[in-house]
Scaffold this active site. Structure first.
Site, PDB file in Angstrom:
ATOM      1  N   TYR A   1      23.912  26.075 110.286  1.00 39.04           N
ATOM      2  CA  TYR A   1      23.297  26.630 111.489  1.00 39.04           C
ATOM      3  C   TYR A   1      22.079  27.474 111.126  1.00 39.04           C
ATOM      4  CZ  TYR A   1      22.667  29.535 115.655  1.00 39.04           C
ATOM      5  OH  TYR A   1      22.138  30.191 116.741  1.00 39.04           O
TER       6      TYR A   1
ATOM      7  N   SER B   1      16.618  32.893 116.099  1.00 36.43           N
ATOM      8  CA  SER B   1      17.808  33.640 115.681  1.00 36.43           C
ATOM      9  C   SER B   1      17.418  34.639 114.609  1.00 36.43           C
ATOM     10  CB  SER B   1      18.870  32.683 115.128  1.00 36.43           C
ATOM     11  OG  SER B   1      19.893  33.387 114.443  1.00 36.43           O
TER      12      SER B   1
END
Length: 298
Positions: free
Chosen positions: A157, A143
């Protein structure tokens, strides 16, 4: 060359898009998902129906990344059927949204169990096969949040994805001598085309969350999500992540890139990762272990 590929978390989002794209490219693809006889029965049926209609080699295999036994069984199923496993795509992951303080330690642990420990369980099942083959590819879906702009209310996250990315980098140098390549795919914050934000969990400590949401940060979640969406070009397509994965898988052995960014919003991760990866290479050279940067046939 046709390859045998396992994708974790392929019931939706990047995983499903990638499974479709790789199968269309002519590979044998195992779209793994948990509870294929229960909660994901409809998703599994849809995948198999699509495979039959498009006449591609797209299969479904049960795999719960939070279970070591499930990971072992999934890999065994593949190897028993096809005799090898060429590519493992670490895609399974889960998102949460809310104030960091309002998530309990147990919630953090659950998120790490899926996003980080899940990759370790599947690696321990798959790597003995790849090492015996002397060839393989680990492709990690990371990510841009690991090194790019990090808006608030996504801390658990972001922390989990950063841990997974760090694990991928460390694994890379430990696998080159076995002929196993590493490639890290870095998607940006796609607000359309996946269910990440729609299915994000919330903090379980509601009173603590309210201290933020009903206090000085009232309305901030909407502001953040609208801001991220505004950064995303109108033509941003989450399917581009799958397209790039197909390109990486299709490259010759030894020519696959270490890291690929797919970030239409340009949050800065590509710049920071470029520096970090360069420093890693320089350290390896200074330490006399530069051969670990180059994969060799096992």
């Amino acid at each position: 060359m046709k390859q045998i590929i396992l994708i974790t978390g392929a019931s939706s989002g990047f995983g499903l898009l990638t499974a479709r794209a790789l199968a269309a490219a002519g590979h044998t693809v195992y779209a793994s998902m948990r509870d294929v006889a229960g909660r994901n029965a409809a998703n599994a049926e849809a995948v198999l129906k699509e495979a039959a209609e498009r006449q591609v080699d797209l299969r479904v295999v049960e795999l719960d990344v939070t279970s070591e036994a499930s990971a072992e069984a999934a890999v065994k199923t593949i190897v028993d059927r096809d005799g090898r496993l060429d590519v493992l795509v670490h895609n399974a992951g889960h998102m949460v949204f809310g104030p960091a303080e309002a998530f309990t330690a147990e919630q953090y642990a659950q998120l790490y169990d899926v996003n980080v420990l899940g990759t370790q369980r599947v690696n321990r099942a798959a790597l003995p096969v790849m090492r015996a083959q002397g060839r393989g590819l680990l492709l990690w879906v990371s990510s841009s949040s690991t090194r790019g702009g990090t808006p608030p209310f996504l801390a658990p996250y972001f922390a989990a994805k950063a841990a997974m990315d760090s694990l991928a980098v460390s694994y890379a140098g430990e696998l080159t001598r076995f002929g196993i390549e590493t490639s890290i795919m870095v998607p940006g914050a796609f607000t359309r085309g996946t269910n990440h934000f729609a299915h994000a969990d919330k903090p379980s400590d509601e009173p603590r969350a309210a201290a933020y949401m009903d206090g000085p940060y009232k309305g901030m979640p909407d502001t953040i999500l609208k801001g991220l969406a505004a950064l995303e070009p109108a033509d941003a397509d989450a399917g581009e992540v799958a397209t790039k994965i197909v390109e990486v898988v299709g490259l010759p052995f030894g020519k696959r890139p270490f890291r690929v960014h797919v970030d239409p919003s340009q949050d800065g991760a590509e710049i920071v990762s470029g520096v970090a990866d360069r420093m890693r290479r320089e350290l390896f050279w200074r330490a006399g272990i530069e051969d670990l940067l180059t994969v060799r046939a096992g």
